[in-house]
Structure formats: C-alpha cells, structure tokens
Design an enzyme around this catalytic site. Structure first.
Site, PDB file in Angstrom:
ATOM      1  N   HIS A 122      36.846  28.245 -30.983  1.00 36.79           N
ATOM      2  CA  HIS A 122      36.597  27.092 -31.261  1.00 36.79           C
ATOM      3  C   HIS A 122      37.743  26.017 -31.860  1.00 36.79           C
ATOM      4  O   HIS A 122      37.451  26.743 -33.350  1.00 36.79           O
ATOM      5  CB  HIS A 122      35.628  27.000 -32.246  1.00 36.79           C
ATOM      6  CG  HIS A 122      34.744  25.402 -32.770  1.00 36.79           C
ATOM      7  ND1 HIS A 122      33.791  25.797 -32.820  1.00 36.79           N
ATOM      8  CD2 HIS A 122      35.541  23.946 -32.974  1.00 36.79           C
ATOM      9  CE1 HIS A 122      33.580  23.521 -33.021  1.00 36.79           C
ATOM     10  NE2 HIS A 122      34.649  23.796 -32.889  1.00 36.79           N
ATOM     11  N   ASP A 161      38.328  26.129 -35.722  1.00 38.11           N
ATOM     12  CA  ASP A 161      37.990  24.776 -35.815  1.00 38.11           C
ATOM     13  C   ASP A 161      39.503  23.777 -35.845  1.00 38.11           C
ATOM     14  O   ASP A 161      39.948  23.211 -34.503  1.00 38.11           O
ATOM     15  CB  ASP A 161      37.167  24.106 -37.088  1.00 38.11           C
ATOM     16  CG  ASP A 161      36.167  22.781 -36.492  1.00 38.11           C
ATOM     17  OD1 ASP A 161      36.280  22.285 -34.821  1.00 38.11           O
ATOM     18  OD2 ASP A 161      35.496  22.186 -37.465  1.00 38.11           O
ATOM     19  N   ASP A 162      39.611  23.496 -37.431  1.00 36.60           N
ATOM     20  CA  ASP A 162      40.849  22.480 -37.181  1.00 36.60           C
ATOM     21  C   ASP A 162      41.877  22.883 -38.750  1.00 36.60           C
ATOM     22  O   ASP A 162      42.199  22.204 -39.533  1.00 36.60           O
ATOM     23  CB  ASP A 162      39.969  20.948 -38.023  1.00 36.60           C
ATOM     24  CG  ASP A 162      39.423  20.366 -36.957  1.00 36.60           C
ATOM     25  OD1 ASP A 162      40.331  19.728 -36.129  1.00 36.60           O
ATOM     26  OD2 ASP A 162      38.171  20.661 -37.353  1.00 36.60           O
ATOM     27  N   GLU A 167      25.725  21.146 -36.527  1.00 42.60           N
ATOM     28  CA  GLU A 167      27.425  20.809 -37.773  1.00 42.60           C
ATOM     29  C   GLU A 167      27.052  20.802 -39.001  1.00 42.60           C
ATOM     30  O   GLU A 167      26.496  20.709 -39.657  1.00 42.60           O
ATOM     31  CB  GLU A 167      28.711  20.227 -37.182  1.00 42.60           C
ATOM     32  CG  GLU A 167      29.595  20.772 -38.013  1.00 42.60           C
ATOM     33  CD  GLU A 167      30.906  19.741 -38.123  1.00 42.60           C
ATOM     34  OE1 GLU A 167      31.173  19.235 -36.891  1.00 42.60           O
ATOM     35  OE2 GLU A 167      31.739  20.276 -38.434  1.00 42.60           O
TER      36      GLU A 167
HETATM   37  N1  HPA Z   1      33.315  17.991 -35.517  1.00 40.25           N
HETATM   38  C1  HPA Z   1      33.404  16.771 -35.113  1.00 40.25           C
HETATM   39  N2  HPA Z   1      34.504  16.818 -34.712  1.00 40.25           N
HETATM   40  C2  HPA Z   1      35.733  17.460 -34.581  1.00 40.25           C
HETATM   41  C3  HPA Z   1      35.640  18.663 -35.613  1.00 40.25           C
HETATM   42  C4  HPA Z   1      34.590  19.399 -35.965  1.00 40.25           C
HETATM   43  O1  HPA Z   1      34.402  20.009 -36.455  1.00 40.25           O
HETATM   44  N3  HPA Z   1      37.571  18.653 -35.597  1.00 40.25           N
HETATM   45  C5  HPA Z   1      37.765  17.480 -34.818  1.00 40.25           C
HETATM   46  N4  HPA Z   1      36.742  16.961 -34.391  1.00 40.25           N
HETATM   47 ZN    ZN Z   2      35.214  21.637 -34.049  1.00 40.33          ZN
END
Ligand code: HPA
Ligand code: ZN
Length: 359
Positions: A18, A278-279, A199
C-alpha cells in the site's frame, strides 16, 4: 558486530502492498518538476503544504502536488525514485498504486501516465534490487462510469506490470456499493481487486468492499474491529489488511499516535494486517518508520514483525512461484540478520505483541 534496533528494522527485508506513487514523490522532485513545467505551486517548498487536518484536506494537497506531473518523464522519474526510496527502506517487493484521475483532470492523458510509470518500473528493475507491480486506483468521487473506463484500460495492459484495480480518495459521502459493476468487470478481466475502506469511514464500508465489490484485500481497514462478525469473516477468509499506522496518525488523524492504533489487536484476533507507508513523500516517513513505531509503541517483537512481512507475501498479487522464491529469500535474510547481534533478538517482549497481552 552489533546492530541497533533501528538498523535491524531498516535492513529487515520487506514487502509493501500500500503505497501511492504520487504520494511517494520527493518534495524536492515535485518542486523541480513544477518549475520545469511552469506550474505555480502556492508555496516554494511543497513540504510547507504537508500538514493535514484530515483525509479530505490531505487530498486537496494531493491535487496540488499532482499539478506538477505533466510529461512521460515526470511519471518515469517519480516511479523510479519511489523505488529507490523503497530499497532504502528494505523493500524487496512492492505493489504500488497510481491514481490517474487527479492528473487526467488537469488534461494529462492516461497513456502519458502509464507510459512513464511502466518505463520507471522497467528502469528500476534493471538497476535496483526490488520488484514492483502496479495497481490502478479509481477515484471514488469521479464515480463508477469514469472507473469503468480505467478498468477497460487496465484490462488491455501487460498483466505482469498492472496486476489489479483499487479505489481511493475520500471515503465520506461515497456510495461504495455503486462500484460493484466496476469491480465485477475487473474480476471478469482477470484483474486483482482491492479498495480503500474503513480509513476514516465506518466498518460498514469494509463490509461493502468485501461483500459487494469482492475485494481480495482491504486498504487500511482501520475500523474493522468495530464489527466483530465482519472481523471473524475477515479472519476465516484470510482477507489481508494493508494497514498504514503512521499515515493514520499523520493524514486521516484517526488516532493521536501509533500506540492507539488497532494494528496489534487486529493481529491478535487473527487478522492478517500488514505494514505499509501509504504516502511516504507527503508524510516524510517510510515503511521502516511504521515497523519501528509498532515495535516501540505497540510492543511488536521481531517474530511478529517478520510474520507481518511473510503475511504480506501471501497477500500479494505475485504469482505463486514468485511467492515461494520470495519466502525463501526472506527467510534466509531474516536468519542472517538475527546473527548480527541485534538487541531485537531474544529481547523480552516490549509491552504487548499480537500473541501476548494487549497494552
Ligand atoms: N486514502 C485515500 N486516498 C488516498 C490515500 C489514502 O490514504 N493516499 C492517496 N490517496
Ligand atoms: Zn492509501
């Protein structure tokens, strides 16, 4: 020779399922590409934008960052650099999201995005000790019709490069069930399926993703334990979660710190929750930081952390023969690292582990 806990967890070979390629872009690269493409960012240094109140605000910043990405080479470069940074975090195998809706909204053709990403992967595979496949994420707010077009595109690509379909962006106010035909079309095309759910939205969204979208994994799944019956089903069916504890602290802000994250309790109940960044560009972290945080703040011991990596191998969309080879490579590497005098080996469990008591 002795090794520190941090050195051990950084060197620990990892599998990450992810990570968004746009969110992994280095701030310095975004600043440079914005200049080169004549795109005005609201600040000189993109890092100044990286403070988020919640997921929706994060996604607004995400849109601003995506404005800098215009050419094939821009996408090649962020893909390649994301994998350089992955290697520095010990990642040996990654499945990475690309979410073309943002840049397509700014007029960049999907073919441009994909050509750059595919080139970045090919270059990284030639140069770096990492293997990566892509998952094309549909943008939930753009709706099912736009998503269906992405699935049609994905169905035509090399399946060894583009393995599946996901769905991201905001969760609040989204009718997840409306994407059922999109996921059915993806399944018919032989694409793997995953979806961001639970989330900053309720466990009901996780249920919809599993029951109506037929996902094989759930991205985040932070709220799973709110629904004990669904939790049992996730355990029984071996559905993995791609958890992102530091992202949940820094982006969605659904917990104040990793010490309050349900990751270890999910694992204690038998859920195959994995660890992911994630990012990483936008949170200025990498997946090693997530491993360190769940060790320090949730008491996960070395055995648990190695098991997290092996669960990620099982949950990956890699072919079975590759999973077998990966498991044996990782097992040998785990053993080699255990021989290097790390304090993690034979350490008394710090607080709790998934098999121990909850803090
Ligand atoms: N959640 C939803 N959209 C996203 C995310 C996330 O963590 N990261 C990049 N787009
Ligand atoms: Zn994500």
């Amino acid at each position: 020779m002795t090794m520190t806990v941090e050195g051990h967890l950084r060197a620990l070979p990892k599998v990450e399922l992810h990570c968004h390629v746009e969110g992994a872009a280095r701030a310095s690269t975004i600043a440079e590409l914005a200049r080169r493409n004549g795109v005005a960012l609201p600040v000189e240094d993109p890092e100044e934008l990286f403070e988020f109140e919640d997921l929706n605000q994060f996604l607004d910043v995400y849109g601003v960052i995506c404005r800098s990405l215009v050419t094939v080479d821009d996408f090649r470069r962020i893909t390649y650099e994301a994998l350089e940074d992955a290697v520095a975090a010990g990642v040996r195998y990654r499945e990475m999201f690309v979410s073309p809706a943002f840049v397509m909204g700014f007029g960049v053709p999907l073919a441009t995005v994909w050509e750059g990403v595919a080139q970045g992967l090919a270059d990284a595979h030639a140069d770096l000790p990492v293997r990566c496949r892509m998952v094309l994420d549909v943008d939930k707010p753009s709706g099912p019709a736009a998503a269906m077009e992405l699935v049609a595109f994905a169905a035509e690509q090399d399946r060894d490069v583009l393995v599946g379909i996901g769905a991201d962006s905001v969760e609040r106010g989204i009718d997840h069930a409306a994407f059922a035909p999109v996921f059915a079309a993806a399944a018919d095309a032989g694409l793997h399926r995953t979806c961001h759910a639970g989330e900053d939205g309720p466990a009901a969204n996780i249920r919809t993703a599993i029951e109506q979208l037929g996902v094989e994994r759930v991205d985040h799944g932070f709220r799973l334990l709110d629904d004990p019956e669904l939790t049992r089903r996730v355990v029984d069916e071996g559905i993995a979660l791609t958890s992102c504890p530091l992202s949940n602290v820094l982006i969605a802000r659904v917990v104040p710190d990793v010490g309050h994250h349900p990751f270890i309790e999910q694992r204690r109940q038998g859920v195959r929750a994995t660890l992911n960044s994630d990012d990483p560009g936008m949170t200025r972290t990498d997946v090693t930081d997530d491993f360190l945080a769940v060790h320090r703040e949730l008491g996960a011991d070395l055995h648990e952390l190695e098991q997290v990596v092996l669960d990620a191998v099982d949950a990956s969309f890699a072919p079975d023969d590759e999973k077998v080879a990966l498991r044996s490579e990782l097992g040998a590497e785990f053993a080699r690292l255990r021989d290097m005098g790390s304090p993690l080996v034979d350490a008394a469990p710090v607080g709790a582990s998934a098999t121990g008591e909850r803090r």
